[in-house]
Scaffold this motif. Structure first.
Motif, PDB file in Angstrom:
ATOM      1  N   ASP A  70      -9.576   5.577  10.039  1.00 57.90           N
ATOM      2  CA  ASP A  70      -9.840   5.879  11.449  1.00 57.90           C
ATOM      3  C   ASP A  70      -8.587   5.753  12.319  1.00 57.90           C
ATOM      4  OD1 ASP A  70      -9.483   3.136  11.588  1.00 57.90           O
ATOM      5  OD2 ASP A  70     -11.516   2.709  12.280  1.00 57.90           O
ATOM      6  N   GLY A  71      -7.476   5.312  11.724  1.00 57.46           N
ATOM      7  CA  GLY A  71      -6.218   5.209  12.446  1.00 57.46           C
ATOM      8  C   GLY A  71      -6.089   3.991  13.342  1.00 57.46           C
ATOM      9  N   LYS A  72      -7.050   3.068  13.293  1.00 60.62           N
ATOM     10  CA  LYS A  72      -7.019   1.897  14.170  1.00 60.62           C
ATOM     11  C   LYS A  72      -6.165   0.759  13.627  1.00 60.62           C
ATOM     12  CE  LYS A  72     -11.516   2.575  16.334  1.00 60.62           C
ATOM     13  NZ  LYS A  72     -12.837   1.984  16.560  1.00 60.62           N
ATOM     14  N   TYR A  73      -5.958   0.726  12.319  1.00 63.21           N
ATOM     15  CA  TYR A  73      -5.277  -0.415  11.708  1.00 63.21           C
ATOM     16  C   TYR A  73      -4.150   0.048  10.789  1.00 63.21           C
ATOM     17  CZ  TYR A  73      -9.554  -2.657  13.262  1.00 63.21           C
ATOM     18  OH  TYR A  73     -10.601  -3.089  14.024  1.00 63.21           O
ATOM     19  N   LEU A  74      -3.184  -0.837  10.619  1.00 58.66           N
ATOM     20  CA  LEU A  74      -2.118  -0.613   9.650  1.00 58.66           C
ATOM     21  C   LEU A  74      -2.080  -1.823   8.729  1.00 58.66           C
ATOM     22  CD1 LEU A  74       0.322   1.258   8.869  1.00 58.66           C
ATOM     23  CD2 LEU A  74       1.719  -0.450  10.010  1.00 58.66           C
ATOM     24  N   ALA A  75      -2.288  -1.608   7.462  1.00 58.64           N
ATOM     25  CA  ALA A  75      -2.159  -2.674   6.474  1.00 58.64           C
ATOM     26  C   ALA A  75      -0.766  -2.558   5.861  1.00 58.64           C
ATOM     27  CB  ALA A  75      -3.223  -2.518   5.387  1.00 58.64           C
ATOM     28  N   PHE A  76      -0.182  -3.689   5.487  1.00 56.63           N
ATOM     29  CA  PHE A  76       1.123  -3.669   4.838  1.00 56.63           C
ATOM     30  C   PHE A  76       1.316  -4.946   4.032  1.00 56.63           C
ATOM     31  CE2 PHE A  76       1.712  -5.489   9.034  1.00 56.63           C
ATOM     32  CZ  PHE A  76       2.568  -6.569   8.845  1.00 56.63           C
ATOM     33  N   VAL A  77       2.238  -4.910   3.107  1.00 63.64           N
ATOM     34  CA  VAL A  77       2.573  -6.056   2.279  1.00 63.64           C
ATOM     35  C   VAL A  77       3.717  -6.800   2.956  1.00 63.64           C
ATOM     36  CG1 VAL A  77       3.464  -6.792   0.032  1.00 63.64           C
ATOM     37  CG2 VAL A  77       1.854  -4.877   0.179  1.00 63.64           C
ATOM     38  N   SER A  78       3.610  -8.128   2.994  1.00 62.48           N
ATOM     39  CA  SER A  78       4.649  -8.925   3.636  1.00 62.48           C
ATOM     40  C   SER A  78       4.893 -10.194   2.837  1.00 62.48           C
ATOM     41  CB  SER A  78       4.211  -9.298   5.054  1.00 62.48           C
ATOM     42  OG  SER A  78       5.195 -10.055   5.696  1.00 62.48           O
ATOM     43  N   GLN A  79       6.141 -10.599   2.781  1.00 60.68           N
ATOM     44  CA  GLN A  79       6.498 -11.870   2.155  1.00 60.68           C
ATOM     45  C   GLN A  79       7.124 -12.729   3.252  1.00 60.68           C
ATOM     46  OE1 GLN A  79       9.062 -11.293  -1.188  1.00 60.68           O
ATOM     47  NE2 GLN A  79       7.608 -10.014  -2.265  1.00 60.68           N
TER      48      GLN A  79
END
Length: 84
Positions: A70-79
């Motif tokens: 839906d374009g509302k969120y951005l998931a990403f990998v982070s350390q």
């Protein structure tokens, strides 16, 4: 006729690498990485283009941005290091 300068080790630390481009509508998310001489490892942040280019995350090791359907969120990998 111009000649190209030879690259040296110090030049390597100034090079920025662009990867993992993700789009949603008029927004473009992408990862910018570079080698960090002091820590001897790669650093990466997620940037966004939405008419202007700016940092989206603060790093130091953020990658693999994915936009929700839906374009509302951005998931990403982070350390990230734990704060004590």
């Amino acid at each position: 006729m111009s000649t190209m300068k030879e690259l040296n080790v110090e030049d390597f630390y100034r090079i920025k690498f662009l990867s993992d481009v993700q789009t949603f509508g008029k927004k473009i998310f992408f990862v910018v990485s570079n080698a960090d001489k002091k820590s001897n490892e790669y650093r990466s942040k997620i940037w966004i283009y939405d008419g202007k280019i700016h940092e989206f995350t603060s790093g130091p090791k953020d990658s693999q941005p994915r936009v929700s359907p839906d374009g509302k969120y951005l998931a990403f990998v982070s350390q990230r290091k734990e704060k004590k």
